[in-house]
Design a protein around this motif. Structure first.
Motif, PDB file in Angstrom:
ATOM      1  N   VAL A  80       2.373 -19.119  72.964  1.00 50.80           N
ATOM      2  CA  VAL A  80       1.463 -19.779  72.023  1.00 50.80           C
ATOM      3  C   VAL A  80       0.654 -20.826  72.785  1.00 50.80           C
ATOM      4  O   VAL A  80       1.207 -21.643  73.519  1.00 50.80           O
ATOM      5  CB  VAL A  80       2.233 -20.448  70.876  1.00 50.80           C
ATOM      6  N   ALA A  81      -0.673 -20.790  72.603  1.00 50.52           N
ATOM      7  CA  ALA A  81      -1.562 -21.758  73.254  1.00 50.52           C
ATOM      8  C   ALA A  81      -2.379 -22.478  72.196  1.00 50.52           C
ATOM      9  O   ALA A  81      -2.874 -21.864  71.250  1.00 50.52           O
ATOM     10  CB  ALA A  81      -2.499 -21.052  74.238  1.00 50.52           C
ATOM     11  N   GLY A  82      -2.507 -23.788  72.347  1.00 53.59           N
ATOM     12  CA  GLY A  82      -3.296 -24.562  71.403  1.00 53.59           C
ATOM     13  C   GLY A  82      -4.199 -25.542  72.122  1.00 53.59           C
ATOM     14  O   GLY A  82      -3.785 -26.187  73.098  1.00 53.59           O
ATOM     15  N   ALA A  83      -5.442 -25.627  71.651  1.00 55.31           N
ATOM     16  CA  ALA A  83      -6.409 -26.572  72.223  1.00 55.31           C
ATOM     17  C   ALA A  83      -6.634 -27.714  71.252  1.00 55.31           C
ATOM     18  O   ALA A  83      -6.822 -27.490  70.058  1.00 55.31           O
ATOM     19  CB  ALA A  83      -7.730 -25.869  72.508  1.00 55.31           C
ATOM     20  N   SER A  84      -6.617 -28.933  71.749  1.00 56.37           N
ATOM     21  CA  SER A  84      -6.870 -30.122  70.953  1.00 56.37           C
ATOM     22  C   SER A  84      -5.945 -30.138  69.740  1.00 56.37           C
ATOM     23  O   SER A  84      -4.736 -30.056  69.879  1.00 56.37           O
ATOM     24  CB  SER A  84      -8.344 -30.179  70.570  1.00 56.37           C
ATOM     25  N   LEU A  85      -6.481 -30.206  68.514  1.00 53.05           N
ATOM     26  CA  LEU A  85      -5.624 -30.185  67.326  1.00 53.05           C
ATOM     27  C   LEU A  85      -4.784 -28.928  67.261  1.00 53.05           C
ATOM     28  O   LEU A  85      -3.666 -28.925  66.750  1.00 53.05           O
ATOM     29  CB  LEU A  85      -6.464 -30.285  66.062  1.00 53.05           C
ATOM     30  N   GLY A  86      -5.310 -27.830  67.800  1.00 54.96           N
ATOM     31  CA  GLY A  86      -4.523 -26.606  67.847  1.00 54.96           C
ATOM     32  C   GLY A  86      -3.245 -26.782  68.630  1.00 54.96           C
ATOM     33  O   GLY A  86      -2.258 -26.078  68.401  1.00 54.96           O
ATOM     34  N   GLY A  87      -3.242 -27.729  69.571  1.00 52.27           N
ATOM     35  CA  GLY A  87      -2.014 -28.038  70.288  1.00 52.27           C
ATOM     36  C   GLY A  87      -0.960 -28.600  69.360  1.00 52.27           C
ATOM     37  O   GLY A  87       0.228 -28.285  69.475  1.00 52.27           O
ATOM     38  N   ALA A  88      -1.376 -29.435  68.412  1.00 52.21           N
ATOM     39  CA  ALA A  88      -0.444 -29.985  67.432  1.00 52.21           C
ATOM     40  C   ALA A  88       0.144 -28.870  66.578  1.00 52.21           C
ATOM     41  O   ALA A  88       1.350 -28.842  66.307  1.00 52.21           O
ATOM     42  CB  ALA A  88      -1.149 -31.022  66.561  1.00 52.21           C
TER      43      ALA A  88
END
Length: 397
Positions: free
Chosen positions: A180-188
């Protein structure tokens, strides 16, 4: 009107998430007919009972070919959620899948999660490069954002978003282990999904929000004030400012196209109510969950990130039990948009590591020795469990 935000401030983080796929430009144009799923249009039926969204970015004045190619791949599928999210216990989640022509052996599929109030189009440049490297890549819209279902949904809270993400992977991922990879808020959101989830075998955090909890005072506003504030979030001046903040090379990347692409989903009927629902619920709270992620993790950080403090990158390294950090040079807050080749190579190298290949080999062996599939924590029961244990947390691109 000039807008300025202190570096690392919550508002900057929230706005910045928008600038990853961000932003503006469709004044007076009604695009709802182009982006709502409509069976009467004869749109192509796809696996998992998914339906094409029929998104034509060229018709909306967007010239970027990578965006047009990605938009043509956007489909929506019904996934299981709790009744507290939808009376039907299902919601429609939109996504893109970039399938590799030659899959890399013993490599986890990759699930990409976009930033605050963004869409799967945020990964329009990274997805094809990952597929070319042999990685089965999915970019998913968080519930209430992108081109996901807006009508008939009771809650767009952080927990509802995690519930829907878990349900999505149980349906589309078919029970596979995943990175699973998340960028910015997607990291949260990725942190919420991954913490304590044994089916997440690896994580990638791209300039991710992991140590800023909640949406601050906005969660305490009367609803009418929150509604007014949300309208500001799609305004041209604010989005333009966010766009400038997100990139290191602003002349090349902070373009009118970038603004239009990011703002496109905001013109859908129901977008504002969905965002108000998320804000008044309080947002994501990831900070205490970072240390619970035991899976090997890669932290990617733009060296010139002007939105999140550089110290957050090293804090991830110090907090995660098993992590490595790679700086992306000549890059701001959005490596997947500004330096997609370097970002794809870093992710591919990480997924090809001996540690992860051994994990995939062991999982495949276990699956063969059992007489049934391994289910991701996103089956009907798993989705409820992940959602229940997930706190609301805010983050942004």
């Amino acid at each position: 009107m000039l807008l300025s935000f202190p570096k690392g401030s919550l508002l900057a983080v929230v706005i910045l998430a928008n600038s990853c796929s961000f932003c503006n430009g469709f004044s007076g144009i009604n695009i709802s007919q182009n982006i709502f799923i409509n069976s009467s249009l004869g749109l192509k039926a796809l696996p998992f009972d998914a339906v094409s969204v029929g998104l034509d970015t060229k018709a909306e004045g967007i010239s970027e070919q990578a965006c047009a190619d990605a938009a043509a791949k956007v489909v929506r599928v019904n996934v299981p959620v709790a009744e507290s999210v939808s009376d039907s216990k299902t919601v429609g989640i939109s996504y893109i899948n970039w399938k590799p022509e030659t899959p890399k052996k013993n490599t986890l599929p990759l699930l990409l999660v976009h930033g605050f109030d963004s869409s799967c189009l945020e990964y329009r440049r990274l997805g094809p490069k990952l597929a070319a490297l042999g990685i089965d890549t999915y970019a998913v819209d968080l519930l209430g954002w992108g081109y996901s279902q807006l009508n008939g949904v009771k809650s767009f809270s952080a927990q509802a978003k995690v519930d829907a993400l878990a349900g999505f992977w149980s349906v589309v991922g078919e029970g596979r282990d995943v990175c699973v990879a998340g960028a910015s808020l997607g990291g949260a959101a990725a942190i919420e999904f991954s913490a304590g989830n044994p089916d997440v075998k690896a994580c990638v955090f791209i300039d991710a929000q992991g140590f800023v909890d909640g949406v601050g005072p906005m969660s305490k506003l009367p609803k009418f004030l929150a509604q007014a504030g949300v309208q500001v979030l799609k305004s041209t001046p604010l989005r333009s400012s966010a766009n400038q903040m997100s990139y290191y090379d602003t002349s090349s990347y902070a373009t009118d196209d970038a603004l239009k692409i990011g703002r496109l989903h905001c013109l859908r009927e129901g977008w504002d109510e969905a965002l108000v629902s998320f804000m008044l619920d309080g947002g994501f709270y990831p900070s205490k969950k970072v240390e619970k992620i035991e899976a090997p993790s890669l932290i990617l950080w733009g060296r010139q990130d002007n939105i999140l403090e550089i110290e957050f990158a090293t804090k991830f390294l110090e907090t995660l039990p098993n992590a490595s950090l790679k700086w992306i040079e000549n890059c701001g807050h959005v490596p997947h948009l500004e330096q997609p080749s370097a970002t794809a190579e870093a992710i591919s190298t990480f997924l090809s590591s001996e540690e992860l290949k051994l994990s995939v080999d062991m999982t495949s062996s276990d699956a063969e020795n059992s007489n049934g599939p391994i289910l991701v924590a996103g089956s009907l029961a798993g989705a409820a469990l992940v959602g229940t244990t997930a706190a609301a947390l805010l983050g942004s691109v």
